[in-house]
Write an enzyme that holds these catalytic residues in place. Sequence first.
Site, PDB file in Angstrom:
ATOM      1  CG  HIS A 189      -7.923   1.429  -0.814  1.00 17.88           C
ATOM      2  ND1 HIS A 189      -7.146   1.318   0.276  1.00 17.88           N
ATOM      3  CD2 HIS A 189      -7.520   0.379  -1.620  1.00 17.88           C
ATOM      4  CE1 HIS A 189      -6.331   0.670   0.260  1.00 17.88           C
ATOM      5  NE2 HIS A 189      -6.507   0.081  -0.953  1.00 17.88           N
ATOM      6  CG  HIS A 246      -4.513  -0.504  -5.440  1.00 16.81           C
ATOM      7  ND1 HIS A 246      -5.850  -1.010  -5.716  1.00 16.81           N
ATOM      8  CD2 HIS A 246      -4.065  -0.997  -4.509  1.00 16.81           C
ATOM      9  CE1 HIS A 246      -6.169  -1.545  -4.580  1.00 16.81           C
ATOM     10  NE2 HIS A 246      -5.093  -1.410  -3.711  1.00 16.81           N
ATOM     11  CD  GLU A 297      -1.254  -4.143  -3.514  1.00 14.05           C
ATOM     12  OE1 GLU A 297      -1.823  -3.186  -4.144  1.00 14.05           O
ATOM     13  OE2 GLU A 297      -2.138  -4.564  -2.543  1.00 14.05           O
ATOM     14  CD  GLU A 306     -21.325  12.332 -18.450  1.00 14.95           C
ATOM     15  OE1 GLU A 306     -21.817  11.605 -17.768  1.00 14.95           O
ATOM     16  OE2 GLU A 306     -21.453  13.588 -18.818  1.00 14.95           O
ATOM     17  CG  HIS A 356      -8.355  -4.372  -1.462  1.00 16.19           C
ATOM     18  ND1 HIS A 356      -7.322  -5.177  -1.296  1.00 16.19           N
ATOM     19  CD2 HIS A 356      -7.698  -3.255  -1.680  1.00 16.19           C
ATOM     20  CE1 HIS A 356      -6.164  -4.774  -1.141  1.00 16.19           C
ATOM     21  NE2 HIS A 356      -6.289  -3.207  -1.343  1.00 16.19           N
TER      22      HIS A 356
END
Length: 271
Positions: free
Chosen positions: A141, A139, A116, A169, A210
Site C-alpha cells: 500500500h 502486494h 489473498e 526512468e 487500496h
Amino acid sequence: MKNIFEAPFIKEMCEVTANMYCLGWDERNGGNISVMLDEKEVGEYLDINDVIRTIPTGFDAKELIGKIFIVTGTGKYFKNVAKDPENNLGIIRIAEDGTTAELLWGYSDGGKFTSELPAHLMSHTVRLAINPENRVVMHCHPDYTLAMTQVCEVDERKLTRILWKQMTESIVVFPDGVGMLPWMVCGTNDIGIATAEKMKQYRLVVWTLHGIYGAGKDLDETFGLIETVEKAAKMYMLTAHLPAVNTIEDKDLKALAEAFGVDYRKDFLDL
C-alpha cells in the site's frame, strides 16, 4: 540439513518485508508476498517429504501443482518477520488436488498464509505462462500511489502516461505500463481473477483506494517496479497543483524507450 534461518530465501524475505514496513508501504498487517522457490534449494534446508499439515487454499491452482512457495502469513505484521520468520512466514507446496497447500515449514503458531493467496496463485499462473522466470508476486500500500487513485480516473492509459511523464526512468523501468482496477472488495477470488486478467498485459496492477500488485523474476525486480511507480506518483502528487514549466513530451518518451531498447506500449503515446 543446512540451517533454514541461513537460507537466502528466508533472509531475503526478512530484509524486504522490513524495508517495506519502514517505507510505510505495509502498515499493521497490510500487504503480502509470495515467492516461488526452487525445490532443489529448499531440499537443502528442509525434508520436503515431511508435511506438517495441510491447508485448503480456496482456489484450484492445478497449473501450480508441486510448486513450492514461501508466503507471508495472514494477520502478520511485516515489522515482525525478521525477528520471528518461522511464525510470520510459511513454506507451502501445492498438493496434487490443486486446492490444498502442504505446509513444509512456518506458521508456527498454527496460522496460515495470507487471505489473498488465491489472488497470488492466479497471478503466478498467468505470469509464468508469459515469462517462465516469474517467481514473485508482491502486494503493498504505497502512500503516493494510493493517494493518486483518489484524484485520477480508473484509466490505465491515462495513469501510465502521467507516471511515465514524471521522471526519466519511468518508461524504462515499466515500459509495459500499469494496469488499474476500480475499487473492489479485497481478499476475494473476484479481485484475484480481475488482477490476473490484467497481469496478462502488465507486471503492475493498481488497486484503486487500496494499493498495488507487482510481479517479477525476483524480489529485487518486483520491489524496484513498485518503488519506481511510487516515486513517480510522489512527484505527481507534489506538483500536480502547480503550473508545469518542464515536461517529458511523447516524442521524448519514444526516444527514451528506443535508446534503452525496451518494448513499450506504443498505443499509450500520442504520436
